[in-house]
Every structure is written in structure tokens, then in C-alpha cells.
Design a protein around this motif. Structure first.
Motif, PDB file in Angstrom:
ATOM      1  N   PRO A  80      20.251  37.670  33.770  1.00 36.30           N
ATOM      2  CA  PRO A  80      19.713  38.996  33.440  1.00 36.30           C
ATOM      3  C   PRO A  80      19.924  39.408  31.983  1.00 36.30           C
ATOM      4  CG  PRO A  80      21.737  39.190  34.705  1.00 36.30           C
ATOM      5  CD  PRO A  80      21.336  37.750  34.763  1.00 36.30           C
ATOM      6  N   ASP A  81      21.021  38.955  31.371  1.00 40.35           N
ATOM      7  CA  ASP A  81      21.296  39.339  29.986  1.00 40.35           C
ATOM      8  C   ASP A  81      20.289  38.730  29.016  1.00 40.35           C
ATOM      9  OD1 ASP A  81      22.381  36.862  30.720  1.00 40.35           O
ATOM     10  OD2 ASP A  81      23.855  36.899  29.105  1.00 40.35           O
ATOM     11  N   ILE A  82      19.779  37.548  29.334  1.00 46.57           N
ATOM     12  CA  ILE A  82      18.790  36.892  28.467  1.00 46.57           C
ATOM     13  C   ILE A  82      17.406  37.501  28.660  1.00 46.57           C
ATOM     14  CG2 ILE A  82      17.605  34.722  27.928  1.00 46.57           C
ATOM     15  CD1 ILE A  82      20.494  34.851  26.990  1.00 46.57           C
ATOM     16  N   PHE A  83      17.008  37.663  29.896  1.00 47.35           N
ATOM     17  CA  PHE A  83      15.640  38.108  30.151  1.00 47.35           C
ATOM     18  C   PHE A  83      15.443  39.599  29.926  1.00 47.35           C
ATOM     19  CE2 PHE A  83      15.769  33.933  32.030  1.00 47.35           C
ATOM     20  CZ  PHE A  83      14.574  33.398  31.554  1.00 47.35           C
ATOM     21  N   SER A  84      16.524  40.329  29.771  1.00 45.07           N
ATOM     22  CA  SER A  84      16.403  41.745  29.422  1.00 45.07           C
ATOM     23  C   SER A  84      16.000  41.921  27.952  1.00 45.07           C
ATOM     24  CB  SER A  84      17.734  42.470  29.669  1.00 45.07           C
ATOM     25  OG  SER A  84      18.737  41.987  28.786  1.00 45.07           O
ATOM     26  N   LEU A  85      16.067  40.839  27.169  1.00 39.89           N
ATOM     27  CA  LEU A  85      15.745  40.905  25.743  1.00 39.89           C
ATOM     28  C   LEU A  85      14.241  40.875  25.470  1.00 39.89           C
ATOM     29  CD1 LEU A  85      18.478  38.471  24.342  1.00 39.89           C
ATOM     30  CD2 LEU A  85      18.617  40.948  24.662  1.00 39.89           C
ATOM     31  N   PHE A  86      13.460  40.484  26.458  1.00 35.20           N
ATOM     32  CA  PHE A  86      12.009  40.408  26.275  1.00 35.20           C
ATOM     33  C   PHE A  86      11.379  41.777  26.447  1.00 35.20           C
ATOM     34  CE2 PHE A  86      13.249  36.114  27.343  1.00 35.20           C
ATOM     35  CZ  PHE A  86      12.473  35.342  26.480  1.00 35.20           C
ATOM     36  N   SER A  87      10.369  42.062  25.644  1.00 33.73           N
ATOM     37  CA  SER A  87       9.718  43.378  25.714  1.00 33.73           C
ATOM     38  C   SER A  87       8.935  43.549  27.003  1.00 33.73           C
ATOM     39  CB  SER A  87       8.787  43.571  24.521  1.00 33.73           C
ATOM     40  OG  SER A  87       7.675  42.698  24.590  1.00 33.73           O
ATOM     41  N   HIS A 112       4.774  37.536  16.050  1.00 29.29           N
ATOM     42  CA  HIS A 112       5.100  37.749  17.456  1.00 29.29           C
ATOM     43  C   HIS A 112       5.230  36.399  18.152  1.00 29.29           C
ATOM     44  CE1 HIS A 112       3.480  41.580  16.209  1.00 29.29           C
ATOM     45  NE2 HIS A 112       3.740  42.150  17.380  1.00 29.29           N
ATOM     46  N   VAL A 113       6.047  36.363  19.226  1.00 27.44           N
ATOM     47  CA  VAL A 113       6.275  35.120  19.952  1.00 27.44           C
ATOM     48  C   VAL A 113       6.152  35.357  21.454  1.00 27.44           C
ATOM     49  CG1 VAL A 113       7.906  33.256  20.446  1.00 27.44           C
ATOM     50  CG2 VAL A 113       7.806  34.251  18.143  1.00 27.44           C
ATOM     51  N   ILE A 114       5.432  34.468  22.131  1.00 24.48           N
ATOM     52  CA  ILE A 114       5.291  34.527  23.589  1.00 24.48           C
ATOM     53  C   ILE A 114       5.753  33.201  24.185  1.00 24.48           C
ATOM     54  CG2 ILE A 114       3.731  34.872  25.536  1.00 24.48           C
ATOM     55  CD1 ILE A 114       1.864  36.401  23.690  1.00 24.48           C
ATOM     56  N   ILE A 123       9.129  39.655  21.301  1.00 28.05           N
ATOM     57  CA  ILE A 123       9.043  38.488  22.184  1.00 28.05           C
ATOM     58  C   ILE A 123       8.651  38.928  23.589  1.00 28.05           C
ATOM     59  CG2 ILE A 123      10.613  36.986  20.897  1.00 28.05           C
ATOM     60  CD1 ILE A 123      12.872  37.835  22.770  1.00 28.05           C
ATOM     61  N   ALA A 124       7.867  38.094  24.255  1.00 28.28           N
ATOM     62  CA  ALA A 124       7.413  38.389  25.610  1.00 28.28           C
ATOM     63  C   ALA A 124       7.288  37.080  26.387  1.00 28.28           C
ATOM     64  CB  ALA A 124       6.084  39.124  25.584  1.00 28.28           C
ATOM     65  N   ILE A 125       7.024  37.204  27.684  1.00 30.50           N
ATOM     66  CA  ILE A 125       6.855  36.043  28.557  1.00 30.50           C
ATOM     67  C   ILE A 125       5.485  36.112  29.212  1.00 30.50           C
ATOM     68  CG2 ILE A 125       7.619  34.970  30.720  1.00 30.50           C
ATOM     69  CD1 ILE A 125      10.466  35.719  29.954  1.00 30.50           C
ATOM     70  N   CYS A 126       4.831  34.972  29.312  1.00 32.94           N
ATOM     71  CA  CYS A 126       3.554  34.853  30.016  1.00 32.94           C
ATOM     72  C   CYS A 126       3.670  33.683  30.987  1.00 32.94           C
ATOM     73  CB  CYS A 126       2.415  34.626  29.030  1.00 32.94           C
ATOM     74  SG  CYS A 126       0.798  34.542  29.791  1.00 32.94           S
ATOM     75  N   THR A 127       3.736  33.983  32.274  1.00 34.71           N
ATOM     76  CA  THR A 127       3.963  32.961  33.284  1.00 34.71           C
ATOM     77  C   THR A 127       2.926  33.035  34.392  1.00 34.71           C
ATOM     78  OG1 THR A 127       5.517  32.220  35.007  1.00 34.71           O
ATOM     79  CG2 THR A 127       5.610  34.540  34.392  1.00 34.71           C
ATOM     80  N   MET A 179      -3.894  36.474  25.730  1.00 32.97           N
ATOM     81  CA  MET A 179      -4.507  37.581  24.998  1.00 32.97           C
ATOM     82  C   MET A 179      -3.995  38.917  25.528  1.00 32.97           C
ATOM     83  SD  MET A 179      -8.357  35.952  24.819  1.00 32.97           S
ATOM     84  CE  MET A 179      -9.109  37.293  23.940  1.00 32.97           C
ATOM     85  N   LYS A 180      -3.933  39.039  26.841  1.00 36.03           N
ATOM     86  CA  LYS A 180      -3.449  40.277  27.458  1.00 36.03           C
ATOM     87  C   LYS A 180      -1.970  40.504  27.134  1.00 36.03           C
ATOM     88  CE  LYS A 180      -5.572  42.537  29.609  1.00 36.03           C
ATOM     89  NZ  LYS A 180      -6.358  43.751  29.238  1.00 36.03           N
ATOM     90  N   CYS A 181      -1.190  39.436  27.140  1.00 32.58           N
ATOM     91  CA  CYS A 181       0.228  39.548  26.822  1.00 32.58           C
ATOM     92  C   CYS A 181       0.412  40.056  25.392  1.00 32.58           C
ATOM     93  CB  CYS A 181       0.912  38.192  27.002  1.00 32.58           C
ATOM     94  SG  CYS A 181       2.720  38.246  26.933  1.00 32.58           S
ATOM     95  N   ALA A 182      -0.371  39.543  24.464  1.00 39.15           N
ATOM     96  CA  ALA A 182      -0.287  39.982  23.064  1.00 39.15           C
ATOM     97  C   ALA A 182      -0.673  41.446  22.924  1.00 39.15           C
ATOM     98  CB  ALA A 182      -1.181  39.110  22.183  1.00 39.15           C
TER      99      ALA A 182
END
Length: 246
Positions: free
Chosen positions: A145-152, A25-27, A126-130, A174-177
Motif C-alpha cells: 500500500p505504501d508504494i501504490f499510494s504514490l500514484f495519482s 509524465h510517466v505511466i 505517475i499513474a498506472i494503466c492496467t 490516452m485516457k490515463c494521460a
């Protein structure tokens, strides 16, 4: 790649500090990693601090990077000796208004689109943690929007009621995972991408490997804490972490 004590630079685009292990998995962090938003924070802070005869230095920026919205402002006010003159709420009002105008202009950083599309194509979660708030995240990503729609999913720490501590604490990663539809078997199976020292510490504290793509001004001592240091996402080799090669 073998361990190296040299900083990332023109002649050393990638440096490994520890053994690289396969991940599932990737964040990703957002600001300064996928999107070139960091200059926008500098512009907004300088405009506001100028009213008080202050300047937004690199040291102030470094201390803020990766923190939640309110924590970042608290640090700034304390380090500029404005904490007895200006409240977090007062500063935020002007600061947020300026940023929202600027965020929608943020371009993607080199290598970001290629890597995100590649991982999604090969069904790597893949996810984002910001450290951003929800409304900031929407503004920052509105141009792509086309790129960021790819993240779960995205964990926007400043708006997330389940997260009490922002980076450098490990809570957010940890929460993101844990929010992946199919969770990793272990936090050690997660790879984090970060640009900020606080974010690197957060990912490592969560038991994850961390690829750092730092601002050129980040000190060597902070770079050495990461699993891998890259000059740019363009130099990332997915196969080094057991991910599908380009």
C-alpha cells in the motif's frame, strides 16, 4: 545510447531503438512490470485447463498479455478450441476465484520500488494503466500500500466504462494521460513502461514513448517495436528521458 539490433540479454541490459525524447509524465503497466503476477496467471490457467486436457503454453500467454480480462479469456478459449464448450462467464468464475487467492502474494519486481519512489520524490506525475478490473487491482496491490499510494490514479481497463477497447488499442493510455491533474502538453510528453507486446503497441499508438521490460521469451521482433528495451527496471536511467537522475 545508440540504436542496436541485439536482443536484451545478460551482456546488453539496455537497447535503444529510436531517439529518446524528454518527457514530463510517466505511466506504468502493472502485471509483469511492477508486480510479479505473471506466474500467478499461469498457475490459475493451468489448473482450469487441466480439466479439459489442455495446457497453458507460452504462446497462449503471449496472446493474452495486456488484454482486458474478458478479451484475454476469449483468446484463450478460441486458441484451445474450447470456445464451443465453455463460455467466458463459466471460465471466469473458476479463474477469478483462484486468482484472487494468489494476487495478494505478488512481490514487487526488481527496480520497481526505487523508480516509483524516485519519480514521486521529484514530483513527476505517475499513474498506472492496467488491463485488470478494479477488484483485481486492489488485491494485487494490497501487499504494497505504501508504494501504490504514490500514484495519482489508476486506469483499470476491465472496469472502466469510458474505455471500450483494451490494449493494443491506444484508448487506455490516452485516457490515463487525460486524467492527470495537470495534463501533459502532448501525448508525446508521456513515457510508458510495459512488459507485453500488446501494451507496447498500445502506448506507441497513443503517440507515447515506450520502455519495454519483456519476459525473456518475448521474440526480438516484438522488442524492436519499443523505444527502449531493458532487461530490468534496475537498468533504467531517468536522465535519458530528461527526468531527474538518481
Amino acid at each position: 545510447m545508440s540504436p542496436c539490433s541485439t536482443e536484451c540479454g545478460e551482456d546488453t541490459p539496455s537497447i535503444t531503438f529510436t531517439e529518446l525524447m524528454p518527457v514530463t509524465h510517466v505511466i506504468f503497466d502493472l502485471d509483469g512490470l511492477l508486480l510479479d503476477t505473471e506466474p500467478l496467471y499461469t498457475i490459475a490457467n493451468n489448473q482450469i485447463l487441466a480439466k479439459y486436457g489442455k495446457e497453458f503454453s507460452w504462446e497462449l500467454k503471449r496472446q493474452q498479455m495486456g488484454r482486458t480480462h474478458d478479451d484475454a479469456i476469449k483468446v484463450l478459449l478460441k486458441l484451445t478450441d474450447l470456445d464451443t464448450l465453455v463460455t467466458v462467464e463459466e471460465y471466469s468464475k473458476d479463474y477469478d476465484a483462484l486468482l484472487l487467492q494468489l494476487f495478494a502474494t505478488a512481490p514487487l519486481l526488481p527496480g520497481a520500488e526505487k523508480l516509483v519512489r524516485h519519480l514521486h520524490k521529484h514530483n513527476i506525475p505517475i499513474a498506472i494503466c492496467t488491463g485488470s478490473a478494479d477488484h483485481e487491482y486492489k488485491s494485487k496491490t494490497s501487499r504494497h500500500p505504501d508504494i501504490f499510494s504514490l500514484f495519482s490514479h489508476c486506469v483499470a481497463v476491465s472496469s472502466d466504462a469510458e474505455i471500450k477497447r483494451g490494449k493494443p488499442a491506444p484508448d487506455c493510455y490516452m485516457k490515463c494521460a487525460e486524467r492527470f491533474a495537470v495534463q501533459p502538453a502532448s501525448f508525446s510528453d508521456v513515457l510508458v513502461f510495459e512488459d507485453a507486446p500488446n501494451g507496447v503497441e498500445s502506448g506507441l499508438a497513443a503517440g507515447m514513448q515506450v520502455v519495454m521490460v519483456p519476459d525473456p521469451r518475448v521474440e526480438d521482433t516484438h522488442r524492436r517495436k519499443a523505444t527502449l528495451c531493458l532487461e530490468s527496471l534496475e537498468f533504467f536511467d531517468p536522465s535519458a528521458f530528461g527526468l531527474p537522475p538518481y
